[in-house]
Design a protein around this motif. Structure first.
Motif, PDB file in Angstrom:
ATOM      1  N   ALA A 260       0.830  -1.204   0.000  1.00  0.00           N
ATOM      2  CA  ALA A 260       0.000   0.000   0.000  1.00  0.00           C
ATOM      3  C   ALA A 260       0.867   1.258   0.000  1.00  0.00           C
ATOM      4  CB  ALA A 260      -0.942  -0.001   1.208  1.00  0.00           C
ATOM      5  N   VAL A 261       1.931   1.257   0.792  1.00  0.00           N
ATOM      6  CA  VAL A 261       2.835   2.409   0.843  1.00  0.00           C
ATOM      7  C   VAL A 261       3.533   2.588  -0.503  1.00  0.00           C
ATOM      8  CG1 VAL A 261       4.945   3.314   1.897  1.00  0.00           C
ATOM      9  CG2 VAL A 261       3.157   2.323   3.335  1.00  0.00           C
TER      10      VAL A 261
ATOM     11  N   TYR B 107       1.576   6.908  -6.685  1.00  0.00           N
ATOM     12  CA  TYR B 107       0.559   7.924  -6.967  1.00  0.00           C
ATOM     13  C   TYR B 107       1.157   9.324  -6.850  1.00  0.00           C
ATOM     14  CZ  TYR B 107      -3.459   4.712  -6.982  1.00  0.00           C
ATOM     15  OH  TYR B 107      -4.357   3.737  -7.287  1.00  0.00           O
ATOM     16  N   VAL B 108       1.930   9.574  -5.796  1.00  0.00           N
ATOM     17  CA  VAL B 108       2.552  10.886  -5.591  1.00  0.00           C
ATOM     18  C   VAL B 108       3.521  11.179  -6.734  1.00  0.00           C
ATOM     19  CG1 VAL B 108       4.080  12.233  -4.094  1.00  0.00           C
ATOM     20  CG2 VAL B 108       2.224  10.871  -3.098  1.00  0.00           C
ATOM     21  N   GLU B 109       4.310  10.193  -7.124  1.00  0.00           N
ATOM     22  CA  GLU B 109       5.259  10.380  -8.231  1.00  0.00           C
ATOM     23  C   GLU B 109       4.544  10.680  -9.538  1.00  0.00           C
ATOM     24  OE1 GLU B 109       7.430   6.719  -8.105  1.00  0.00           O
ATOM     25  OE2 GLU B 109       8.575   7.321  -6.326  1.00  0.00           O
TER      26      GLU B 109
ATOM     27  N   HIS C  17      -2.011  14.436  -5.576  1.00  0.00           N
ATOM     28  CA  HIS C  17      -1.711  15.212  -4.367  1.00  0.00           C
ATOM     29  C   HIS C  17      -2.304  14.621  -3.106  1.00  0.00           C
ATOM     30  CE1 HIS C  17       0.036  18.384  -6.779  1.00  0.00           C
ATOM     31  NE2 HIS C  17      -0.994  18.272  -7.601  1.00  0.00           N
ATOM     32  N   TRP C  18      -3.186  13.647  -3.232  1.00  0.00           N
ATOM     33  CA  TRP C  18      -3.862  13.095  -2.066  1.00  0.00           C
ATOM     34  C   TRP C  18      -3.742  11.573  -2.049  1.00  0.00           C
ATOM     35  CZ3 TRP C  18      -5.937  16.260   1.539  1.00  0.00           C
ATOM     36  CH2 TRP C  18      -6.183  17.577   1.164  1.00  0.00           C
ATOM     37  N   VAL C  19      -3.479  11.042  -0.881  1.00  0.00           N
ATOM     38  CA  VAL C  19      -3.545   9.608  -0.626  1.00  0.00           C
ATOM     39  C   VAL C  19      -4.431   9.450   0.598  1.00  0.00           C
ATOM     40  CG1 VAL C  19      -2.280   7.536   0.047  1.00  0.00           C
ATOM     41  CG2 VAL C  19      -1.248   9.151  -1.572  1.00  0.00           C
TER      42      VAL C  19
END
Length: 83
Positions: free
Chosen positions: A37-38, A44-46, A50-52
């Protein structure tokens, strides 16, 4: 004894139910972990997101309406002994 029976039922049903779960769900699923998950969140950030969102359902089954839950489970499991 309850845990033993729950584990046995889970092993049978998991292969049928797991494919219906969200691809973004990592908790208590075969081949998935918090580490996965991490890694996915970092990806996603890469990618520019902007949100997780992390949702922990720790107390979900303490608070869920069990009548509603069981009626939904009964739509997929017809064997009353399992229910």
């Amino acid at each position: 004894m309850d845990r033993f029976i729950q584990q046995a039922v889970m092993q049978v049903l998991q292969s049928q139910w797991d494919p219906t779960f969200s691809e973004s769900s990592y908790g208590f699923r075969v081949g998935r972990s918090a580490h996965n998950a991490v890694k996915r969140a970092k990806r996603y950030v890469e990618e520019g997101h902007h949100w997780v969102v992390d949702i922990d359902l720790e107390k979900f089954f303490d608070r869920v309406n069990h009548d509603v839950l069981m009626s939904r489970v009964a739509k997929r499991i017809t064997d009353k002994r399992v229910l």
